[in-house]
Scaffold this active site. Structure first.
Site, PDB file in Angstrom:
ATOM      1  N   LYS A  33      80.006  35.226  26.365  1.00 35.07           N
ATOM      2  CA  LYS A  33      79.381  35.429  27.670  1.00 35.07           C
ATOM      3  C   LYS A  33      78.153  36.327  27.513  1.00 35.07           C
ATOM      4  O   LYS A  33      78.154  37.220  26.665  1.00 35.07           O
ATOM      5  CB  LYS A  33      80.357  36.134  28.621  1.00 35.07           C
ATOM      6  CG  LYS A  33      81.481  35.284  29.145  1.00 35.07           C
ATOM      7  CD  LYS A  33      82.349  36.107  30.101  1.00 35.07           C
ATOM      8  CE  LYS A  33      83.541  35.307  30.599  1.00 35.07           C
ATOM      9  NZ  LYS A  33      83.192  34.149  31.421  1.00 35.07           N
TER      10      LYS A  33
ATOM     11  N   ARG B 128      92.339  27.556  31.284  1.00 38.85           N
ATOM     12  CA  ARG B 128      93.080  26.296  31.435  1.00 38.85           C
ATOM     13  C   ARG B 128      93.886  25.977  30.188  1.00 38.85           C
ATOM     14  O   ARG B 128      94.905  25.298  30.258  1.00 38.85           O
ATOM     15  CB  ARG B 128      92.102  25.174  31.817  1.00 38.85           C
ATOM     16  CG  ARG B 128      91.046  24.903  30.794  1.00 38.85           C
ATOM     17  CD  ARG B 128      89.843  24.153  31.373  1.00 38.85           C
ATOM     18  NE  ARG B 128      88.941  25.032  32.121  1.00 38.85           N
ATOM     19  CZ  ARG B 128      87.818  24.631  32.715  1.00 38.85           C
ATOM     20  NH1 ARG B 128      87.448  23.367  32.652  1.00 38.85           N
ATOM     21  NH2 ARG B 128      87.056  25.491  33.372  1.00 38.85           N
TER      22      ARG B 128
HETATM   23  N1  BES Z   1      87.258  34.054  33.427  1.00 41.31           N
HETATM   24  C1  BES Z   1      86.235  33.117  33.616  1.00 41.31           C
HETATM   25  C2  BES Z   1      85.967  32.775  35.091  1.00 41.31           C
HETATM   26  C3  BES Z   1      85.436  33.891  35.923  1.00 41.31           C
HETATM   27  C4  BES Z   1      84.088  34.021  36.152  1.00 41.31           C
HETATM   28  C5  BES Z   1      86.292  34.785  36.536  1.00 41.31           C
HETATM   29  C6  BES Z   1      83.610  35.036  36.942  1.00 41.31           C
HETATM   30  C7  BES Z   1      85.817  35.792  37.342  1.00 41.31           C
HETATM   31  C8  BES Z   1      84.463  35.923  37.541  1.00 41.31           C
HETATM   32  C9  BES Z   1      86.568  31.815  32.903  1.00 41.31           C
HETATM   33  O1  BES Z   1      87.352  31.931  31.777  1.00 41.31           O
HETATM   34  C10 BES Z   1      85.266  31.278  32.468  1.00 41.31           C
HETATM   35  O2  BES Z   1      84.641  31.884  31.647  1.00 41.31           O
HETATM   36  N2  BES Z   1      84.877  30.162  33.036  1.00 41.31           N
HETATM   37  C11 BES Z   1      83.624  29.593  32.725  1.00 41.31           C
HETATM   38  C12 BES Z   1      83.858  28.169  32.426  1.00 41.31           C
HETATM   39  C13 BES Z   1      82.658  27.491  31.890  1.00 41.31           C
HETATM   40  C14 BES Z   1      82.465  27.822  30.440  1.00 41.31           C
HETATM   41  C15 BES Z   1      82.887  26.024  32.054  1.00 41.31           C
HETATM   42  C16 BES Z   1      82.729  29.768  33.939  1.00 41.31           C
HETATM   43  O3  BES Z   1      83.198  29.561  35.055  1.00 41.31           O
HETATM   44  O4  BES Z   1      81.576  30.133  33.772  1.00 41.31           O
HETATM   45 ZN    ZN Z   2      86.236  32.329  29.997  1.00 36.04          ZN
END
Ligand code: BES
Ligand code: ZN
Ligand code: ZN
Length: 485
Positions: free
Chosen positions: A264, A338
């Site tokens: 991230k 997931r």
């Molecule tokens: N934990 C994150 C989702 C999230 C984002 C929770 C912001 C709380 C605040 C999840 O694991 C994630 O990183 N999702 C990604 C998926 C993407 C790579 C398809 C996302 O939503 O950006």
């Molecule tokens: Zn994630």
């Protein structure tokens, strides 16, 4: 906090601080009206005014708190007003307050009392375990509240319920607010064991070696890159019996989500200790259910892991074999929730539950869709989804449903594995839900995406505070109580 219920007139009872909630544009009691200029206080929602009656009424201080227009007042109105009041009492350093409402509430006394008690518990909450040099004024705790009412019994029942639910929420908040280095998967397991000992839950913890033996390929893959080993945690309240429905609550317990190799950016990582908000809700709900002794069999299941980049991490392009036997092509290691949930959802089926309700901070896309004002819901069973919608209205933790049509399920199919963990930017929250639905078989299933609601930087509601919100606990408590009826 100790909350007592009494009948009588709050303005005639001695008190260091009497909190009187009033409706907008409704006349004040005469002894109060004489203490202020009419325009200074209108009773708008969350408006406050502190008065010193000096003998005109029995309390030494009188705090007016507005409830807004009577016809618009809901449990949420009361929750916010009582949180506002307890914060004022903290500032004034009053250890014991009295509380009353002027006028008839447009809702059942139990619901009003529950919301009131929740507001007190949550409004008083602070997470300052790591702060030093705090003044007495900052750390002051309100110890007791006495509620003046004409409906003692029903109010007492509601207060007890609200306190239990409120404590469930603060438990969840504490888990979320714990820093990632401290709140590891092993620590989450310890918390479950402690909860089990305290409330007589049956707790099962699977460590990394046991996960490997039993084929939890999803949890293992996501946790592989971290020195903090993944765990799978099961908490069981009650037992499977004729006539007692089994409900499985499943939580995403990513104790820290760096994104893994699909790292991230820094600003998206800052709050990722909160990626176990779904798991925290399951803990809070399990505590509440056990304290309320609901006539249900409730099984809480938590997949706990830390998503880190290292030479040992799972990679984009890897293919993961989950507990179900189904395989997942990893497109992006940041779509890890997931993958760990796939194992937990499949495992849940061994309890033959009447329903699986799963909570996860799953997608950033749900924040784009709903912001922080609703939990995203997807489900395979409309009757179950409707139950959660009703619980959302009742608890003030509202859910908003999105579809899980076959077309979305097609989008997460892979060329070289059974599923892929990312379908592209379109319908990001729904395709995540469609992915999860592939692991529940025919069991009625609801997925709740709490990514937009589990964390708050700048609190907007008086009963929130910076950090974990404990979202899901109030919702699950309301859902399970209705289920137990
Ligand atoms: N934990 C994150 C989702 C999230 C984002 C929770 C912001 C709380 C605040 C999840 O694991 C994630 O990183 N999702 C990604 C998926 C993407 C790579 C398809 C996302 O939503 O950006
Ligand atoms: Zn994630
Ligand atoms: Zn995540």
């Amino acid at each position: 906090m100790e909350i007592k219920v009494e009948s009588g007139d709050i303005l005639q009872a001695e008190s260091d601080l009497a909190v009187l909630a009033t409706f907008e544009d409704a006349p004040l009691p005469t002894e109060v009206a004489g203490l202020l200029e009419p325009n200074d206080y209108r009773g708008r929602a969350n408006q406050t005014l502190l008065l010193y009656p000096r003998g005109a009424a029995a309390p030494r201080r009188l705090l007016l708190v507005g409830l807004g227009k009577r016809e618009k007042a809901t449990a949420e109105t009361i929750r916010r007003a009582s949180a506002t009041a307890v914060k004022e009492a903290q500032k004034l350093q009053v250890a014991a307050i009295t509380v009353g409402v002027h006028g008839d509430l447009p809702l059942a006394p139990e619901s009003a009392a529950q919301a009131f008690a929740e507001g007190l518990e949550l409004g008083a909450y602070r997470y300052w375990h790591y702060r030093t040099g705090l003044s007495d004024e900052q750390t002051f705790d309100v110890k007791a509240a006495t509620v003046f009412t004409t409906t003692d019994e029903r109010t007492s029942a509601g207060v007890a319920l609200g306190q239990t639910v409120g404590r469930g929420v603060t438990f969840a908040r504490n888990l979320v607010n714990g820093p990632g280095y401290a709140m590891t998967p092993a620590r989450l397991a310890d918390e479950a064991v402690a909860l089990g000992q305290r409330l007589g839950l049956k707790v099962l913890v699977l460590d990394k070696a046991q996960l490997a033996e039993q084929g939890f390929g999803g949890i293992l893959a996501v946790g592989k890159g971290s020195a903090n080993d993944p765990h799978f945690i099961v908490m069981e309240y009650g037992a499977a019996q004729e006539g007692t429905p089994t409900i499985c609550l499943v939580g995403k317990g990513l104790t820290f989500d760096s994104g893994g190799l699909s790292l991230k950016p820094a600003n998206a990582m800052e709050t990722m200790k909160s990626d176990m908000g779904g798991a925290a809700a399951v803990y809070g709900a399990m505590q509440a259910v056990a304290e309320l002794k609901l006539p249900l069999h409730v099984v809480g299941l938590v997949s706990a892991a830390e998503n880190m980049p290292s030479s040992d991490s799972y990679r984009p392009g890897d293919i993961v074999r989950t507990l179900s036997g189904k395989t997942i092509e990893v497109i992006n290691t940041d779509a890890e929730g997931r993958i760990i949930l796939a194992d937990a959802l499949f495992y849940a089926q061994r309890y033959k539950p009447a329903a699986i309700v799963e909570l996860s901070t799953l997608t950033g896309a749900i924040i784009i869709a709903l912001g922080s004002h609703a939990i995203g819901m997807m489900g395979t069973d409309q009757a179950l989804a409707d139950k959660l919608s009703r619980a959302g209205e009742a608890s003030g933790e509202r859910v908003w449903q999105l579809p899980l049509w076959d077309e979305y399920r097609e989008m997460v199919k892979s060329e070289i594995a059974d599923l892929k963990n990312l379908a592209g930017p379109a319908a990001g929250s729904i395709t995540a839900g469609a992915f999860l639905a592939a692991f529940v078989g025919d069991t009625p299933f609801v997925h709740l995406d709490v990514a937009g609601t589990a964390w708050v930087d700048k609190p907007g509601k008086s009963y929130e505070s910076h950090g974990g919100t404990g979202v899901g606990v109030r919702l699950l408590a309301a859902f399970l109580m209705e289920y137990a009826q």
